[in-house]
Design a protein around this motif. Structure first.
Motif, mmCIF file in Angstrom:
data_model
loop_
_atom_site.group_PDB
_atom_site.id
_atom_site.type_symbol
_atom_site.label_atom_id
_atom_site.label_comp_id
_atom_site.label_asym_id
_atom_site.label_seq_id
_atom_site.Cartn_x
_atom_site.Cartn_y
_atom_site.Cartn_z
ATOM 1 N N LYS A 199 0.836 -1.208 0.000
ATOM 2 C CA LYS A 199 0.000 0.000 0.000
ATOM 3 C C LYS A 199 0.870 1.258 0.000
ATOM 4 O O LYS A 199 0.566 2.235 -0.684
ATOM 5 N N ILE A 200 1.931 1.226 0.804
ATOM 6 C CA ILE A 200 2.834 2.388 0.860
ATOM 7 C C ILE A 200 3.466 2.611 -0.519
ATOM 8 O O ILE A 200 3.513 3.740 -1.017
ATOM 9 N N ALA A 201 3.926 1.542 -1.130
ATOM 10 C CA ALA A 201 4.568 1.665 -2.447
ATOM 11 C C ALA A 201 3.573 2.210 -3.476
ATOM 12 O O ALA A 201 3.923 3.072 -4.301
ATOM 13 N N ASP A 202 2.340 1.731 -3.421
ATOM 14 C CA ASP A 202 1.329 2.212 -4.375
ATOM 15 C C ASP A 202 1.037 3.693 -4.145
ATOM 16 O O ASP A 202 0.911 4.469 -5.093
ATOM 17 N N LYS A 203 0.932 4.060 -2.880
ATOM 18 C CA LYS A 203 0.667 5.464 -2.534
ATOM 19 C C LYS A 203 1.803 6.350 -3.029
ATOM 20 O O LYS A 203 1.562 7.411 -3.621
ATOM 21 N N VAL A 204 3.017 5.913 -2.800
ATOM 22 C CA VAL A 204 4.197 6.674 -3.224
ATOM 23 C C VAL A 204 4.174 6.889 -4.741
ATOM 24 O O VAL A 204 4.410 7.992 -5.235
ATOM 25 N N CYS A 205 3.864 5.824 -5.467
ATOM 26 C CA CYS A 205 3.871 5.926 -6.928
ATOM 27 C C CYS A 205 2.701 6.759 -7.434
ATOM 28 O O CYS A 205 2.776 7.360 -8.502
ATOM 29 N N GLY A 206 1.598 6.808 -6.668
ATOM 30 C CA GLY A 206 0.461 7.613 -7.081
ATOM 31 C C GLY A 206 0.637 9.084 -6.759
ATOM 32 O O GLY A 206 0.132 9.958 -7.454
ATOM 33 N N GLN A 207 1.373 9.357 -5.686
ATOM 34 C CA GLN A 207 1.436 10.717 -5.162
ATOM 35 C C GLN A 207 2.609 11.522 -5.724
ATOM 36 O O GLN A 207 2.572 12.746 -5.734
ATOM 37 N N TRP A 208 3.670 10.835 -6.128
ATOM 38 C CA TRP A 208 4.842 11.524 -6.673
ATOM 39 C C TRP A 208 5.214 10.891 -8.026
ATOM 40 O O TRP A 208 4.884 9.718 -8.255
ATOM 41 N N PRO A 209 5.900 11.629 -8.869
ATOM 42 C CA PRO A 209 6.344 11.053 -10.148
ATOM 43 C C PRO A 209 7.562 10.151 -9.946
ATOM 44 O O PRO A 209 8.678 10.488 -10.307
ATOM 45 N N ILE A 210 7.269 8.995 -9.360
ATOM 46 C CA ILE A 210 8.304 8.039 -8.980
ATOM 47 C C ILE A 210 8.374 6.941 -10.039
ATOM 48 O O ILE A 210 7.350 6.506 -10.555
ATOM 49 N N HIS A 211 9.599 6.514 -10.360
ATOM 50 C CA HIS A 211 9.719 5.403 -11.294
ATOM 51 C C HIS A 211 9.536 4.060 -10.593
ATOM 52 O O HIS A 211 8.727 3.242 -10.990
ATOM 53 N N LYS A 212 10.333 3.839 -9.538
ATOM 54 C CA LYS A 212 10.315 2.538 -8.870
ATOM 55 C C LYS A 212 10.585 2.698 -7.384
ATOM 56 O O LYS A 212 11.248 3.664 -6.971
ATOM 57 N N VAL A 213 10.114 1.738 -6.621
ATOM 58 C CA VAL A 213 10.349 1.789 -5.180
ATOM 59 C C VAL A 213 10.631 0.376 -4.656
ATOM 60 O O VAL A 213 9.987 -0.599 -5.082
ATOM 61 N N ALA A 214 11.621 0.274 -3.794
ATOM 62 C CA ALA A 214 11.938 -0.990 -3.126
ATOM 63 C C ALA A 214 11.823 -0.776 -1.625
ATOM 64 O O ALA A 214 12.313 0.221 -1.098
ATOM 65 N N ILE A 215 11.136 -1.685 -0.956
ATOM 66 C CA ILE A 215 11.043 -1.639 0.509
ATOM 67 C C ILE A 215 11.377 -3.035 1.031
ATOM 68 O O ILE A 215 10.632 -3.985 0.772
ATOM 69 N N HIS A 216 12.498 -3.141 1.722
ATOM 70 C CA HIS A 216 12.922 -4.421 2.292
ATOM 71 C C HIS A 216 13.017 -4.256 3.805
ATOM 72 O O HIS A 216 13.634 -3.309 4.282
ATOM 73 N N HIS A 217 12.402 -5.197 4.531
ATOM 74 C CA HIS A 217 12.488 -5.133 6.002
ATOM 75 C C HIS A 217 13.017 -6.458 6.522
ATOM 76 O O HIS A 217 12.638 -7.516 6.052
ATOM 77 N N ARG A 218 13.893 -6.353 7.490
ATOM 78 C CA ARG A 218 14.475 -7.525 8.131
ATOM 79 C C ARG A 218 13.638 -7.929 9.337
ATOM 80 O O ARG A 218 13.069 -7.052 9.998
ATOM 81 N N VAL A 219 13.578 -9.233 9.618
ATOM 82 C CA VAL A 219 13.011 -9.702 10.886
ATOM 83 C C VAL A 219 13.991 -10.675 11.539
ATOM 84 O O VAL A 219 14.971 -11.104 10.923
ATOM 85 N N GLY A 220 13.708 -11.022 12.785
ATOM 86 C CA GLY A 220 14.594 -11.923 13.522
ATOM 87 C C GLY A 220 15.503 -11.138 14.450
ATOM 88 O O GLY A 220 15.204 -10.003 14.801
ATOM 89 N N SER A 221 16.615 -11.754 14.814
ATOM 90 C CA SER A 221 17.529 -11.155 15.775
ATOM 91 C C SER A 221 18.617 -10.369 15.045
ATOM 92 O O SER A 221 19.290 -10.904 14.173
ATOM 93 N N LEU A 222 18.771 -9.072 15.386
ATOM 94 C CA LEU A 222 19.745 -8.218 14.705
ATOM 95 C C LEU A 222 20.775 -7.679 15.687
ATOM 96 O O LEU A 222 20.425 -7.211 16.773
ATOM 97 N N ASP A 223 22.038 -7.723 15.262
ATOM 98 C CA ASP A 223 23.104 -7.136 16.069
ATOM 99 C C ASP A 223 23.209 -5.638 15.787
ATOM 100 O O ASP A 223 22.709 -5.137 14.781
ATOM 101 N N ILE A 224 23.923 -4.933 16.659
ATOM 102 C CA ILE A 224 24.176 -3.496 16.479
ATOM 103 C C ILE A 224 24.813 -3.265 15.106
ATOM 104 O O ILE A 224 25.726 -3.980 14.710
ATOM 105 N N GLY A 225 24.326 -2.269 14.400
ATOM 106 C CA GLY A 225 24.896 -1.919 13.106
ATOM 107 C C GLY A 225 24.253 -2.649 11.939
ATOM 108 O O GLY A 225 24.439 -2.260 10.794
ATOM 109 N N GLU A 226 23.518 -3.719 12.215
ATOM 110 C CA GLU A 226 22.856 -4.427 11.118
ATOM 111 C C GLU A 226 21.698 -3.601 10.568
ATOM 112 O O GLU A 226 21.126 -2.760 11.257
ATOM 113 N N VAL A 227 21.382 -3.866 9.317
ATOM 114 C CA VAL A 227 20.364 -3.082 8.622
ATOM 115 C C VAL A 227 18.980 -3.685 8.871
ATOM 116 O O VAL A 227 18.741 -4.857 8.593
ATOM 117 N N ALA A 228 18.070 -2.857 9.396
ATOM 118 C CA ALA A 228 16.710 -3.316 9.700
ATOM 119 C C ALA A 228 15.763 -3.035 8.542
ATOM 120 O O ALA A 228 14.813 -3.774 8.308
#
Lengths: 82, 143, 143, 82
Positions: C67-96
Motif C-alpha cells: 500500500k505504501i509503495a502504491d501510494k508513493v507511486c500515485g502521489q509523486w512522479p516516482i519510477h520505482k520503489v523498493a522496501i525491504h524489512h528484516r526480521v529476527g535477531s539483529l546485532d548493532i549496526g545491522e540493517v533493519a
C-alpha cells in the motif's frame, strides 16, 4: 601592472579557448571587476552566459576584490554538478 | 590528511562506490543513513542523451564540498557525511554523485542530505556537458 | 507474482542488500535515487542496546508495504520503489530496513522516501524488542 | 455463537501468551469491539498499552466491524518497524 593566471572551465573554456593563460592589466590596482570588463571586451560571448562567477585562488569573490600578481583567476560559468 | 574525520570527500575519474560511502558514514550510534545517488539520465527535455562529460576545478570543488560537509555537520545533529563526485566521460546509468549522511534520527539525515545535494548543485565548480547524437551542450550555461 | 513491477517488497530473515535495492530502482530515465537505510543503534535514551528482535505479521506487513509503495507511486512522479524489512535477531549496526526510490527529479525522490519510512513506522505490523544487558522491552508499547 | 482465530504479536503475544488461539463469543452478531471488550476483561494488561489496533484478515478495521466464523483476528500493539 598586474599579471595573473586565468583558468577557464566549461563553456568559458570553449569561448576563451585556453585552459590556462597569463593575463596582464596595465594598472597599479586591479580588481576582479576590471578583469571581468577586460574579458567581456575581448570575448563578448562571455556576456551571453546565464552567469559568470569569478574565483581567486579557489575562493568565490565579488567584483570589488583586488587581485595581486600571480593570483589564480578562475572563470566559473553556471555550475552543473550532481 | 584528516584521520578519523567525520567527512569523506572525493572527486574521482573512476566509478563511484555506494557501499564505500555507506560504510564510511555507518557507525554504532547512527540509526539512520540517507543516500542520494545521482545517475546519468537518458534524456533531457525530450532529447536523447548519449553520454555526459563532467569537468571540475578540482582544488576549488573539493574546498566547496568540504564547506558543504562542515555546514551540514554544524546545522544538523549529523554523525558523518560522504560526498563523492565523478568526473570524465559517463555513460547512461552511471553514477555521477553520491551523498551519504548518517544521524541518530532520520529527519536530520534527510534534511542534511537534501541540503547537501542542493548546495552542491549551486556552488561546487563542476560542469556537465550533455552529448546528444547530433551535438553537445554545456548544461545551464545560457539563460 | 508481478513481472516487471515497479515495486520490490520483501520481508527477510537474512541480511538485507542495499545494492539489490538500488539496482532494482535504477533505470535509464531515473536521474535521482534516494535510499534510506535504518540500522540498529547501540543506545536508546542513554541505555545500551545489546541487540534487537523484530517480529512481523508477515502477510499483513507485506500488504501494508505494498500500500505504501502504491501510494508513493500515485502521489509523486516516482519510477520505482523498493522496501525491504528484516526480521529476527539483529546485532548493532545491522540493517533493519531499506527504502529506495527513483525519480527523474530528486525532490520527488526525497519526499517519497521520507513519506515511505514515516508511514512504514506508523502502519506496518512489525514489532521491535530492544534487548539490554539487564532486560528487554517492546519499543513504544506503553505510553 | 461465533468462533474466530486470534493472532497476537509483540507485547500482546506476551500478555495473551499464545501466538494463535481460537476464541468463541456467545452471540449471533459479534463486532471487533465485542472482541476487544472480551479480551480487556480476560487480559486486563492489554488496557495498559499505548494503543491496540485490531486487524481482521490482514486489514486494519474499526470496532464496528462485524466478524464472522473463522476470521483471523490480529492483535496489533504499537508497531515499531524501521
Amino acid at each position: 601592472m598586474v599579471t595573473v593566471n586565468l583558468y577557464s572551465y566549461g563553456i568559458a573554456r570553449d569561448i576563451v579557448n585556453e585552459r590556462k593563460m597569463p593575463l596582464t592589466l596595465e594598472a597599479d590596482i586591479v580588481t576582479v571587476g576590471d578583469i571581468r570588463l577586460h574579458l567581456y571586451d575581448k570575448y563578448p560571448r562571455l556576456k551571453s552566459l546565464a552567469s559568470l562567477a569569478i574565483g581567486v585562488n579557489d575562493e568565490y569573490v565579488n567584483d570589488d576584490t583586488i587581485v595581486t600578481d600571480q593570483d589564480e583567476i578562475i572563470l566559473i560559468p553556471p555550475v552543473s554538478g550532481g | 590528511m584528516e584521520v578519523r574525520s567525520n567527512k569523506d570527500i572525493h572527486i574521482r575519474s573512476i566509478a563511484l562506490d555506494e557501499a564505500e560511502c555507506r560504510e564510511f558514514v555507518c557507525l554504532p550510534e547512527a540509526g539512520g543513513v540517507v543516500l542520494f545517488i545521482g545517475t546519468v539520465r537518458n534524456h533531457t527535455e525530450g532529447r536523447e542523451v548519449v553520454r555526459l562529460e563532467f569537468e571540475s576545478r578540482e582544488s576549488m570543488a573539493l574546498k566547496e564540498m568540504h564547506k558543504i560537509a562542515d555546514k551540514v555537520c554544524g546545522q544538523w545533529p549529523i554523525h558523518k557525511v560522504a560526498i563523492h563526485h565523478r568526473v570524465g566521460s559517463l555513460d547512461i546509468g552511471e553514477v555521477a554523485v553520491i551523498i551519504a549522511v548518517s544521524a541518530a534520527h532520520r529527519k536530520a539525515a534527510f534534511e542534511a542530505c537534501m541540503y547537501a545535494i542542493n548546495t552542491l548543485k549551486e556552488t561546487v565548480p563542476i560542469w556537465k556537458k550533455e552529448i546528444f547524437s547530433d551535438g553537445e551542450v554545456w548544461v545551464a550555461a545560457h539563460p
